[in-house]
Design a protein around this motif. Structure first.
Motif, PDB file in Angstrom:
ATOM      1  N   TYR A  78       0.800  -1.221   0.000  1.00  0.00           N
ATOM      2  CA  TYR A  78       0.000   0.000   0.000  1.00  0.00           C
ATOM      3  C   TYR A  78       0.837   1.277   0.000  1.00  0.00           C
ATOM      4  O   TYR A  78       1.942   1.318   0.553  1.00  0.00           O
ATOM      5  CB  TYR A  78      -0.900   0.055   1.243  1.00  0.00           C
ATOM      6  N   THR A 146     -11.950   8.480  -7.049  1.00  0.00           N
ATOM      7  CA  THR A 146     -10.640   8.106  -7.589  1.00  0.00           C
ATOM      8  C   THR A 146     -10.759   8.164  -9.111  1.00  0.00           C
ATOM      9  O   THR A 146     -11.274   7.245  -9.732  1.00  0.00           O
ATOM     10  CB  THR A 146     -10.195   6.708  -7.121  1.00  0.00           C
ATOM     11  N   ASP A 178      -9.203  -2.781  -6.164  1.00  0.00           N
ATOM     12  CA  ASP A 178      -8.569  -3.634  -5.156  1.00  0.00           C
ATOM     13  C   ASP A 178      -7.886  -4.793  -5.872  1.00  0.00           C
ATOM     14  O   ASP A 178      -8.080  -5.013  -7.076  1.00  0.00           O
ATOM     15  CB  ASP A 178      -9.617  -4.203  -4.193  1.00  0.00           C
ATOM     16  N   THR A 183      -7.068  -4.107  -0.221  1.00  0.00           N
ATOM     17  CA  THR A 183      -8.213  -3.265  -0.545  1.00  0.00           C
ATOM     18  C   THR A 183      -7.987  -1.812  -0.158  1.00  0.00           C
ATOM     19  O   THR A 183      -7.251  -1.506   0.781  1.00  0.00           O
ATOM     20  CB  THR A 183      -9.475  -3.765   0.187  1.00  0.00           C
ATOM     21  N   LEU A 184      -8.630  -0.941  -0.895  1.00  0.00           N
ATOM     22  CA  LEU A 184      -8.609   0.473  -0.557  1.00  0.00           C
ATOM     23  C   LEU A 184      -9.429   0.688   0.716  1.00  0.00           C
ATOM     24  O   LEU A 184     -10.516   0.134   0.870  1.00  0.00           O
ATOM     25  CB  LEU A 184      -9.190   1.290  -1.708  1.00  0.00           C
ATOM     26  N   GLN A 185      -8.900   1.497   1.617  1.00  0.00           N
ATOM     27  CA  GLN A 185      -9.648   1.898   2.805  1.00  0.00           C
ATOM     28  C   GLN A 185      -9.564   3.407   2.965  1.00  0.00           C
ATOM     29  O   GLN A 185      -8.592   4.041   2.547  1.00  0.00           O
ATOM     30  CB  GLN A 185      -9.114   1.217   4.068  1.00  0.00           C
ATOM     31  N   ARG A 186     -10.578   3.963   3.621  1.00  0.00           N
ATOM     32  CA  ARG A 186     -10.641   5.408   3.829  1.00  0.00           C
ATOM     33  C   ARG A 186     -11.310   5.690   5.168  1.00  0.00           C
ATOM     34  O   ARG A 186     -12.131   4.895   5.639  1.00  0.00           O
ATOM     35  CB  ARG A 186     -11.446   6.064   2.701  1.00  0.00           C
ATOM     36  N   LEU A 215      -6.010   7.481   3.986  1.00  0.00           N
ATOM     37  CA  LEU A 215      -6.306   6.679   2.801  1.00  0.00           C
ATOM     38  C   LEU A 215      -5.275   5.572   2.672  1.00  0.00           C
ATOM     39  O   LEU A 215      -4.074   5.801   2.826  1.00  0.00           O
ATOM     40  CB  LEU A 215      -6.272   7.544   1.537  1.00  0.00           C
ATOM     41  N   ARG A 216      -5.748   4.373   2.386  1.00  0.00           N
ATOM     42  CA  ARG A 216      -4.885   3.217   2.114  1.00  0.00           C
ATOM     43  C   ARG A 216      -5.125   2.801   0.670  1.00  0.00           C
ATOM     44  O   ARG A 216      -6.188   2.296   0.325  1.00  0.00           O
ATOM     45  CB  ARG A 216      -5.222   2.071   3.073  1.00  0.00           C
ATOM     46  N   LEU A 217      -4.116   3.025  -0.178  1.00  0.00           N
ATOM     47  CA  LEU A 217      -4.269   2.805  -1.613  1.00  0.00           C
ATOM     48  C   LEU A 217      -3.414   1.628  -2.053  1.00  0.00           C
ATOM     49  O   LEU A 217      -2.182   1.672  -1.941  1.00  0.00           O
ATOM     50  CB  LEU A 217      -3.844   4.062  -2.381  1.00  0.00           C
TER      51      LEU A 217
END
Length: 282
Positions: A78, A146, A178, A183-186, A215-217
């Motif tokens: 990430y 996004t 993802d 996975t993306l997290q916010r 944000l986790r991208l």
């Protein structure tokens, strides 16, 4: 004036016309942050904040109060972004629509609404391309956009007298995906007001303090369009360009500040060669 504009753009986008910004090292996270919007993780304390202080299209001095500060770190899977916004009247508006993969749908944010005092945190991220990049919007209601962006090649762009919105292609059918369990997290956290109560959204009759977000991208999502060889290459020493932006609508007119110094008075999309650059370091 048209000749001056064309010459300036040609200089900006021509290969080798000006040196690239020096890449700032971004440390690898000692441990993954908990994505709750609170910014109390060890990793955020070990990286320097990125001040978002430069007015867009304005020669005035930086504001006394920093509108926004951002932080960035990374690990194998990430890219992590965190930010903190100072804002006395939080306005966060959703479109009523969602986007994203089936198991990770995200409510969308309104992108621009100058008549409604809209506030946004924005990030422009390029992994080396001068033509394609991500534009990310996140607001105090945890709405997220996004957007995959395409601009003309530097050679074509240099021939456009006044680049504008019509010269940007927003690939709205794409979203940051993802990959399996990555996975993306916010998340966002509303800061307390002077009365020790949380800041409120869309209420103009009080005085807010602001909010923070995380944000986790997934790298796999950020690099969805790159070749397999590039995907499996080590992340260490990889360079990226990232511009952090704050939109504050407190006074009824959207005021933008960014982390990029000396950007031209164009849409941020057209100054990628001057965005701050970073290199992933251990």
């Amino acid at each position: 004036k048209a000749i001056v504009t064309s010459l300036a753009l040609a200089s900006l986008f021509a290969h080798g016309a000006s040196p690239s910004p020096k890449a700032v090292p971004i440390s690898r996270a000692v441990s993954a942050p908990i994505i709750d919007g609170r910014l109390n993780d060890i990793c955020w304390k070990q990286v320097k904040p990125i001040p978002v202080i430069y007015p867009h299209g304005d020669s005035s001095k930086a504001p006394e109060t920093v509108p926004m500060r951002a932080w960035m770190t990374w690990d194998t899977h990430y890219l992590y972004l965190a930010y903190e916004v100072n804002d006395t009247n939080l306005v966060a508006l959703g479109t009523g629509r969602k986007t994203g993969p089936p198991n990770n749908r995200r409510p969308q944010s309104v992108e621009y609404a100058p008549d409604k005092n809209l506030d946004l945190a924005e990030f422009f991220i390029s992994l080396g391309s001068s033509q394609f990049f991500w534009e990310i919007h996140h607001n105090a209601a945890n709405h997220l956009n996004t957007l995959w962006i395409e601009v003309p090649t530097p050679a074509k762009l240099a021939k456009i007298e006044k680049p504008a919105y019509r010269n940007v292609t927003f690939h709205r059918n794409r979203f940051l995906p993802d990959q399996g369990t990555h996975t993306l997290q916010r998340a966002v956290h509303l800061e307390n007001k002077p009365n020790d109560q949380p800041s409120t959204l869309n209420q103009s009759n009080d005085r807010d303090s602001g909010y923070s977000g995380e944000l986790r991208l997934p790298w796999a999502g950020l690099m969805f369009n790159q070749t397999l060889k590039q995907d499996v290459a080590p992340l260490k020493d990889r360079k990226l360009s990232l511009l952090a932006v704050n939109l504050n609508g407190n006074r009824g007119k959207g005021v933008y500040h960014s982390s990029g110094a000396n950007l031209p008075p164009l849409m941020y999309h057209f100054s990628i060669a001057k965005w701050p650059t970073y290199v992933l370091a251990e």
